[in-house]
Write a protein that holds these residues in place. Structure first.
Motif, PDB file in Angstrom:
ATOM      1  N   LEU A  32       0.813  -1.211   0.000  1.00 43.53           N
ATOM      2  CA  LEU A  32       0.000   0.000   0.000  1.00 43.53           C
ATOM      3  C   LEU A  32       0.848   1.263   0.000  1.00 43.53           C
ATOM      4  O   LEU A  32       0.446   2.297  -0.528  1.00 43.53           O
ATOM      5  CB  LEU A  32      -0.953  -0.014   1.202  1.00 43.53           C
ATOM      6  CG  LEU A  32      -1.977  -1.167   1.201  1.00 43.53           C
ATOM      7  CD1 LEU A  32      -2.790  -1.162   2.484  1.00 43.53           C
ATOM      8  CD2 LEU A  32      -2.893  -1.077  -0.010  1.00 43.53           C
ATOM      9  N   ARG A  33       2.043   1.175   0.601  1.00 41.86           N
ATOM     10  CA  ARG A  33       2.924   2.344   0.636  1.00 41.86           C
ATOM     11  C   ARG A  33       3.411   2.735  -0.758  1.00 41.86           C
ATOM     12  O   ARG A  33       3.840   3.867  -0.985  1.00 41.86           O
ATOM     13  CB  ARG A  33       4.132   2.056   1.535  1.00 41.86           C
ATOM     14  CG  ARG A  33       3.844   2.288   3.014  1.00 41.86           C
ATOM     15  CD  ARG A  33       5.049   1.928   3.848  1.00 41.86           C
ATOM     16  NE  ARG A  33       4.863   2.328   5.241  1.00 41.86           N
ATOM     17  CZ  ARG A  33       5.622   1.905   6.245  1.00 41.86           C
ATOM     18  NH1 ARG A  33       6.619   1.067   6.003  1.00 41.86           N
ATOM     19  NH2 ARG A  33       5.406   2.311   7.479  1.00 41.86           N
ATOM     20  N   LYS A  34       3.336   1.796  -1.697  1.00 43.28           N
ATOM     21  CA  LYS A  34       3.792   2.078  -3.060  1.00 43.28           C
ATOM     22  C   LYS A  34       2.731   2.818  -3.867  1.00 43.28           C
ATOM     23  O   LYS A  34       3.003   3.248  -4.980  1.00 43.28           O
ATOM     24  CB  LYS A  34       4.156   0.769  -3.770  1.00 43.28           C
ATOM     25  CG  LYS A  34       5.352   0.043  -3.149  1.00 43.28           C
ATOM     26  CD  LYS A  34       5.615  -1.271  -3.866  1.00 43.28           C
ATOM     27  CE  LYS A  34       6.787  -2.018  -3.226  1.00 43.28           C
ATOM     28  NZ  LYS A  34       7.029  -3.324  -3.886  1.00 43.28           N
ATOM     29  N   ARG A  35       1.518   2.931  -3.310  1.00 41.70           N
ATOM     30  CA  ARG A  35       0.442   3.639  -4.003  1.00 41.70           C
ATOM     31  C   ARG A  35       0.319   5.039  -3.430  1.00 41.70           C
ATOM     32  O   ARG A  35       0.089   5.225  -2.233  1.00 41.70           O
ATOM     33  CB  ARG A  35      -0.878   2.901  -3.805  1.00 41.70           C
ATOM     34  CG  ARG A  35      -1.189   1.809  -4.833  1.00 41.70           C
ATOM     35  CD  ARG A  35      -0.097   0.851  -5.085  1.00 41.70           C
ATOM     36  NE  ARG A  35      -0.445  -0.183  -6.067  1.00 41.70           N
ATOM     37  CZ  ARG A  35       0.271  -1.271  -6.246  1.00 41.70           C
ATOM     38  NH1 ARG A  35       1.351  -1.487  -5.512  1.00 41.70           N
ATOM     39  NH2 ARG A  35      -0.081  -2.156  -7.165  1.00 41.70           N
ATOM     40  N   SER A  36       0.438   6.035  -4.285  1.00 45.38           N
ATOM     41  CA  SER A  36       0.469   7.420  -3.811  1.00 45.38           C
ATOM     42  C   SER A  36      -0.845   7.877  -3.200  1.00 45.38           C
ATOM     43  O   SER A  36      -0.864   8.802  -2.380  1.00 45.38           O
ATOM     44  CB  SER A  36       0.832   8.349  -4.985  1.00 45.38           C
ATOM     45  OG  SER A  36      -0.122   8.226  -6.034  1.00 45.38           O
ATOM     46  N   ASP A  37      -1.947   7.221  -3.568  1.00 43.85           N
ATOM     47  CA  ASP A  37      -3.245   7.657  -3.054  1.00 43.85           C
ATOM     48  C   ASP A  37      -3.700   6.858  -1.830  1.00 43.85           C
ATOM     49  O   ASP A  37      -4.793   7.089  -1.305  1.00 43.85           O
ATOM     50  CB  ASP A  37      -4.313   7.549  -4.144  1.00 43.85           C
ATOM     51  CG  ASP A  37      -4.479   6.117  -4.644  1.00 43.85           C
ATOM     52  OD1 ASP A  37      -3.486   5.356  -4.632  1.00 43.85           O
ATOM     53  OD2 ASP A  37      -5.604   5.756  -5.045  1.00 43.85           O
ATOM     54  N   LEU A  38      -2.872   5.902  -1.378  1.00 43.37           N
ATOM     55  CA  LEU A  38      -3.231   5.072  -0.225  1.00 43.37           C
ATOM     56  C   LEU A  38      -2.223   5.275   0.899  1.00 43.37           C
ATOM     57  O   LEU A  38      -1.031   5.404   0.654  1.00 43.37           O
ATOM     58  CB  LEU A  38      -3.262   3.592  -0.614  1.00 43.37           C
ATOM     59  CG  LEU A  38      -4.161   3.188  -1.790  1.00 43.37           C
ATOM     60  CD1 LEU A  38      -4.050   1.700  -2.042  1.00 43.37           C
ATOM     61  CD2 LEU A  38      -5.610   3.571  -1.530  1.00 43.37           C
ATOM     62  N   VAL A  39      -2.707   5.281   2.135  1.00 45.49           N
ATOM     63  CA  VAL A  39      -1.812   5.403   3.280  1.00 45.49           C
ATOM     64  C   VAL A  39      -2.330   4.533   4.422  1.00 45.49           C
ATOM     65  O   VAL A  39      -3.528   4.544   4.728  1.00 45.49           O
ATOM     66  CB  VAL A  39      -1.680   6.873   3.739  1.00 45.49           C
ATOM     67  CG1 VAL A  39      -3.027   7.475   4.086  1.00 45.49           C
ATOM     68  CG2 VAL A  39      -0.728   6.996   4.920  1.00 45.49           C
ATOM     69  N   VAL A  40      -1.454   3.742   5.021  1.00 42.79           N
ATOM     70  CA  VAL A  40      -1.815   2.906   6.170  1.00 42.79           C
ATOM     71  C   VAL A  40      -1.670   3.759   7.432  1.00 42.79           C
ATOM     72  O   VAL A  40      -0.572   4.200   7.764  1.00 42.79           O
ATOM     73  CB  VAL A  40      -0.912   1.663   6.254  1.00 42.79           C
ATOM     74  CG1 VAL A  40      -1.271   0.837   7.495  1.00 42.79           C
ATOM     75  CG2 VAL A  40      -1.045   0.813   5.005  1.00 42.79           C
ATOM     76  N   VAL A  41      -2.761   3.984   8.121  1.00 41.82           N
ATOM     77  CA  VAL A  41      -2.730   4.844   9.308  1.00 41.82           C
ATOM     78  C   VAL A  41      -2.614   4.044  10.611  1.00 41.82           C
ATOM     79  O   VAL A  41      -2.418   4.618  11.680  1.00 41.82           O
ATOM     80  CB  VAL A  41      -3.973   5.751   9.369  1.00 41.82           C
ATOM     81  CG1 VAL A  41      -3.990   6.710   8.193  1.00 41.82           C
ATOM     82  CG2 VAL A  41      -5.255   4.916   9.400  1.00 41.82           C
ATOM     83  N   GLY A  42      -2.717   2.709  10.521  1.00 42.52           N
ATOM     84  CA  GLY A  42      -2.582   1.899  11.727  1.00 42.52           C
ATOM     85  C   GLY A  42      -2.894   0.446  11.462  1.00 42.52           C
ATOM     86  O   GLY A  42      -3.379   0.081  10.382  1.00 42.52           O
ATOM     87  N   TYR A  43      -2.583  -0.402  12.436  1.00 43.52           N
ATOM     88  CA  TYR A  43      -2.895  -1.820  12.308  1.00 43.52           C
ATOM     89  C   TYR A  43      -3.064  -2.431  13.689  1.00 43.52           C
ATOM     90  O   TYR A  43      -2.650  -1.863  14.698  1.00 43.52           O
ATOM     91  CB  TYR A  43      -1.791  -2.567  11.529  1.00 43.52           C
ATOM     92  CG  TYR A  43      -0.406  -2.434  12.111  1.00 43.52           C
ATOM     93  CD1 TYR A  43       0.027  -3.254  13.154  1.00 43.52           C
ATOM     94  CD2 TYR A  43       0.482  -1.500  11.596  1.00 43.52           C
ATOM     95  CE1 TYR A  43       1.295  -3.134  13.673  1.00 43.52           C
ATOM     96  CE2 TYR A  43       1.758  -1.373  12.108  1.00 43.52           C
ATOM     97  CZ  TYR A  43       2.161  -2.195  13.161  1.00 43.52           C
ATOM     98  OH  TYR A  43       3.425  -2.072  13.675  1.00 43.52           O
ATOM     99  N   ASP A  44      -3.698  -3.591  13.718  1.00 51.60           N
ATOM    100  CA  ASP A  44      -3.969  -4.263  14.987  1.00 51.60           C
ATOM    101  C   ASP A  44      -4.293  -5.722  14.699  1.00 51.60           C
ATOM    102  O   ASP A  44      -4.418  -6.128  13.545  1.00 51.60           O
ATOM    103  CB  ASP A  44      -5.138  -3.594  15.702  1.00 51.60           C
ATOM    104  CG  ASP A  44      -5.069  -3.765  17.216  1.00 51.60           C
ATOM    105  OD1 ASP A  44      -4.318  -4.647  17.680  1.00 51.60           O
ATOM    106  OD2 ASP A  44      -5.757  -3.033  17.920  1.00 51.60           O
ATOM    107  N   GLU A  45      -4.426  -6.522  15.761  1.00 51.10           N
ATOM    108  CA  GLU A  45      -4.840  -7.918  15.640  1.00 51.10           C
ATOM    109  C   GLU A  45      -6.255  -8.058  16.180  1.00 51.10           C
ATOM    110  O   GLU A  45      -6.574  -7.509  17.230  1.00 51.10           O
ATOM    111  CB  GLU A  45      -3.891  -8.826  16.429  1.00 51.10           C
ATOM    112  CG  GLU A  45      -2.460  -8.803  15.921  1.00 51.10           C
ATOM    113  CD  GLU A  45      -1.558  -9.700  16.753  1.00 51.10           C
ATOM    114  OE1 GLU A  45      -2.096 -10.544  17.501  1.00 51.10           O
ATOM    115  OE2 GLU A  45      -0.332  -9.548  16.648  1.00 51.10           O
ATOM    116  N   PRO A  46      -7.134  -8.800  15.495  1.00 54.24           N
ATOM    117  CA  PRO A  46      -8.517  -8.964  15.945  1.00 54.24           C
ATOM    118  C   PRO A  46      -8.643  -9.498  17.362  1.00 54.24           C
ATOM    119  O   PRO A  46      -9.570  -9.148  18.079  1.00 54.24           O
ATOM    120  CB  PRO A  46      -9.097  -9.955  14.927  1.00 54.24           C
ATOM    121  CG  PRO A  46      -8.243  -9.796  13.729  1.00 54.24           C
ATOM    122  CD  PRO A  46      -6.868  -9.500  14.236  1.00 54.24           C
ATOM    123  N   ALA A  47      -7.709 -10.363  17.751  1.00 53.11           N
ATOM    124  CA  ALA A  47      -7.796 -10.971  19.086  1.00 53.11           C
ATOM    125  C   ALA A  47      -7.341 -10.029  20.182  1.00 53.11           C
ATOM    126  O   ALA A  47      -7.524 -10.292  21.369  1.00 53.11           O
ATOM    127  CB  ALA A  47      -6.961 -12.252  19.129  1.00 53.11           C
TER     128      ALA A  47
END
Length: 229
Positions: A32-47
């Motif tokens: 996703l970082r390679k796409r100029s229009d997309l940005v990862v703002v965070g992540y987590d685990e469902p559990a």
């Protein structure tokens, strides 16, 4: 949760990853970082017990790699907020299971990608749901069409079976209510007492299970009665 440090443009699609699979999560961040229009703002685990806190961060698209109809924090999050929240949920790496697919749709998921989906298809899905579109595998579209057809058929059967049996007098009353007349004006036109008009309208509301006069008029129209404005 370790925040993902990136500069978020006002034109960027903000993505949050909720992934059980760490390798997949890290691969997606790189993708996703390679796409100029997309940005990862965070992540987590469902559990993770902090999952609900994590979702307090503002984002547009939620990517999930697991979904169960019961006993699943992710399913609960999507079910309780997916249809109402500002973000859209996309399930990835899923099985072509009709029951699971329909459960996800009912929970508010807008995108459903199978395990063989390519990176390009995933990126396209994120952009599509952000635009307000829905994404699902072609082989599961038929399931969705059958479900909608079944719901429409059931609704028609229920309406036919429970059509209220209105008397001519009640139909007259509803027509005048639709025109916006008050009880006093209706009583004058039909040469009835206001008390009688009020009782008639009360019974009509009960017959069609309506909470207001306007709702009763629309419900009666839906049953096929000819009610003019």
């Amino acid at each position: 949760m370790d925040p993902v440090s990136e500069i978020v443009s006002s034109l960027s699609i903000r993505v949050f990853l909720m992934m059980e699979n760490r390798l997949l999560r890290e691969a997606l961040i790189r993708l996703l970082r390679k796409r100029s229009d997309l940005v990862v703002v965070g992540y987590d685990e469902p559990a993770d017990a902090t999952s609900y806190q994590a979702l307090e961060s503002p984002f547009d698209v939620l990517l999930i790699d697991s979904f169960q109809t019961t006993c699943c924090p992710t399913a609960k999050i999507v079910r309780e907020t997916g249809g109402k929240a500002a973000y859209k949920a996309v399930l990835i790496g899923m099985e072509p299971d009709e029951e699971l697919f329909m459960a996800a749709v009912r929970s508010g998921v807008m995108g459903y990608l199978l395990k063989d989906a390519s990176a390009a298809e995933l990126v396209a899905a994120v952009r599509a749901v952000y635009r307000g579109e829905a994404v699902c595998p072609p082989q599961l579209c038929a399931t969705l069409f059958r479900f909608v057809a079944h719901v429409v058929e059931e609704t028609a059967v229920k309406r036919t079976a429970s059509k209220p049996d209105l008397t001519l007098r009640q139909q007259q009353l509803v027509t005048l209510v639709a025109k916006g007349l008050t009880n006093k004006e209706i009583a004058s036109q039909l040469n009835l007492s206001e008390f009688t008009v009020r009782n008639h309208i009360h019974r009509i509301l009960k017959q069609v299970d309506a909470g207001s006069r306007s709702e009763a008029v629309e419900t009666i129209r839906a049953y096929g009665y000819s009610i003019s404005h």
